[in-house]
Design a protein around this motif. Structure first.
Motif, PDB file in Angstrom:
ATOM      1  N   ARG A  32       0.795  -1.225   0.000  1.00  0.00           N
ATOM      2  CA  ARG A  32       0.000   0.000   0.000  1.00  0.00           C
ATOM      3  C   ARG A  32       0.833   1.284   0.000  1.00  0.00           C
ATOM      4  O   ARG A  32       0.308   2.358   0.239  1.00  0.00           O
ATOM      5  N   ASN A  33       2.147   1.197  -0.266  1.00  0.00           N
ATOM      6  CA  ASN A  33       2.966   2.410  -0.392  1.00  0.00           C
ATOM      7  C   ASN A  33       2.644   3.096  -1.709  1.00  0.00           C
ATOM      8  O   ASN A  33       2.238   2.455  -2.680  1.00  0.00           O
ATOM      9  N   LEU A  34       2.856   4.401  -1.752  1.00  0.00           N
ATOM     10  CA  LEU A  34       2.638   5.173  -2.964  1.00  0.00           C
ATOM     11  C   LEU A  34       3.856   4.998  -3.871  1.00  0.00           C
ATOM     12  O   LEU A  34       4.994   5.189  -3.439  1.00  0.00           O
ATOM     13  N   LEU A  35       3.626   4.594  -5.116  1.00  0.00           N
ATOM     14  CA  LEU A  35       4.706   4.355  -6.071  1.00  0.00           C
ATOM     15  C   LEU A  35       4.646   5.382  -7.189  1.00  0.00           C
ATOM     16  O   LEU A  35       3.572   5.696  -7.695  1.00  0.00           O
ATOM     17  N   LEU A  36       5.809   5.904  -7.573  1.00  0.00           N
ATOM     18  CA  LEU A  36       5.924   6.783  -8.738  1.00  0.00           C
ATOM     19  C   LEU A  36       6.466   5.955  -9.891  1.00  0.00           C
ATOM     20  O   LEU A  36       7.327   5.098  -9.691  1.00  0.00           O
ATOM     21  N   TYR A  37       5.974   6.216 -11.098  1.00  0.00           N
ATOM     22  CA  TYR A  37       6.449   5.471 -12.262  1.00  0.00           C
ATOM     23  C   TYR A  37       6.395   6.361 -13.489  1.00  0.00           C
ATOM     24  O   TYR A  37       5.600   7.300 -13.547  1.00  0.00           O
ATOM     25  N   PRO A  38       7.247   6.082 -14.478  1.00  0.00           N
ATOM     26  CA  PRO A  38       7.217   6.888 -15.694  1.00  0.00           C
ATOM     27  C   PRO A  38       5.985   6.554 -16.522  1.00  0.00           C
ATOM     28  O   PRO A  38       5.561   5.396 -16.599  1.00  0.00           O
ATOM     29  N   VAL A  39       5.397   7.560 -17.122  1.00  0.00           N
ATOM     30  CA  VAL A  39       4.228   7.357 -17.976  1.00  0.00           C
ATOM     31  C   VAL A  39       4.630   6.428 -19.121  1.00  0.00           C
ATOM     32  O   VAL A  39       5.704   6.557 -19.689  1.00  0.00           O
ATOM     33  N   GLY A  40       3.783   5.468 -19.400  1.00  0.00           N
ATOM     34  CA  GLY A  40       4.067   4.499 -20.460  1.00  0.00           C
ATOM     35  C   GLY A  40       4.386   3.118 -19.905  1.00  0.00           C
ATOM     36  O   GLY A  40       4.319   2.128 -20.618  1.00  0.00           O
ATOM     37  N   ALA A  41       4.719   3.055 -18.614  1.00  0.00           N
ATOM     38  CA  ALA A  41       5.001   1.759 -17.997  1.00  0.00           C
ATOM     39  C   ALA A  41       3.705   0.955 -17.916  1.00  0.00           C
ATOM     40  O   ALA A  41       2.623   1.513 -17.760  1.00  0.00           O
ATOM     41  N   THR A  42       3.820  -0.370 -18.011  1.00  0.00           N
ATOM     42  CA  THR A  42       2.635  -1.226 -17.925  1.00  0.00           C
ATOM     43  C   THR A  42       2.488  -1.847 -16.547  1.00  0.00           C
ATOM     44  O   THR A  42       1.403  -2.275 -16.167  1.00  0.00           O
TER      45      THR A  42
END
Length: 145
Positions: A32-42
């Motif tokens: 339940r941690n908040l994750l950041l990811y680059p747009v376009g990741a699946t």
């Protein structure tokens, strides 16, 4: 005869997010941690618990709310009417911003959120019932008489 030394290996290139800063966020399906990811990741692999969380399809608008049962941050697809918490299984009512209003508790001043049209809202901190939906002067007159 001297043995030639091999050069030091080059360090790996650290990940740098796209220059235009296109990142998004989601809640890890494991911890339940908040994750950041680059747009376009699946999908995104959590660095804390190693759970792999699928990214919603592009264009899916997400919303957030705090679970009323355990105070966990929940993310859900905008437009949903209810969201079940995966931690405590509480079913939370999900309302759009134009369906809710805010008022300070009449006793402890905690900021409370309520659905438009409600006549009162009960504070979860001190259990005081604050009347809403009427002007302040009418409320003061009603309770001072």
């Amino acid at each position: 005869m001297p043995v030639p030394l091999a050069p030091y290996p080059t360090p790996p290139v650290p990940f740098t997010p796209p220059a235009n800063g296109t990142q998004s966020q989601l809640v890890c399906s494991g911890c339940r941690n908040l994750l950041l990811y680059p747009v376009g990741a699946t999908s995104v692999c959590c660095a804390v618990c190693n759970a792999v969380t699928n990214v919603p399809p592009p264009g899916t608008e997400m919303a957030q709310l705090i679970c009323g049962g355990c105070h966990t941050l929940l993310m859900y697809i905008r437009g949903a009417t209810s969201v079940q918490c995966s931690c405590c299984h509480t079913v939370n009512l999900a309302m759009e911003a134009n369906q809710v209003a805010h008022v300070n508790c009449g006793s402890c001043r905690t900021l409370l959120m309520y659905q438009y049209g409600a006549r009162s809202v009960k504070c979860a901190v001190c259990n005081f019932v604050t009347p809403v939906g009427v002007s302040t002067s009418t409320t003061e007159q009603k309770f001072n008489n």
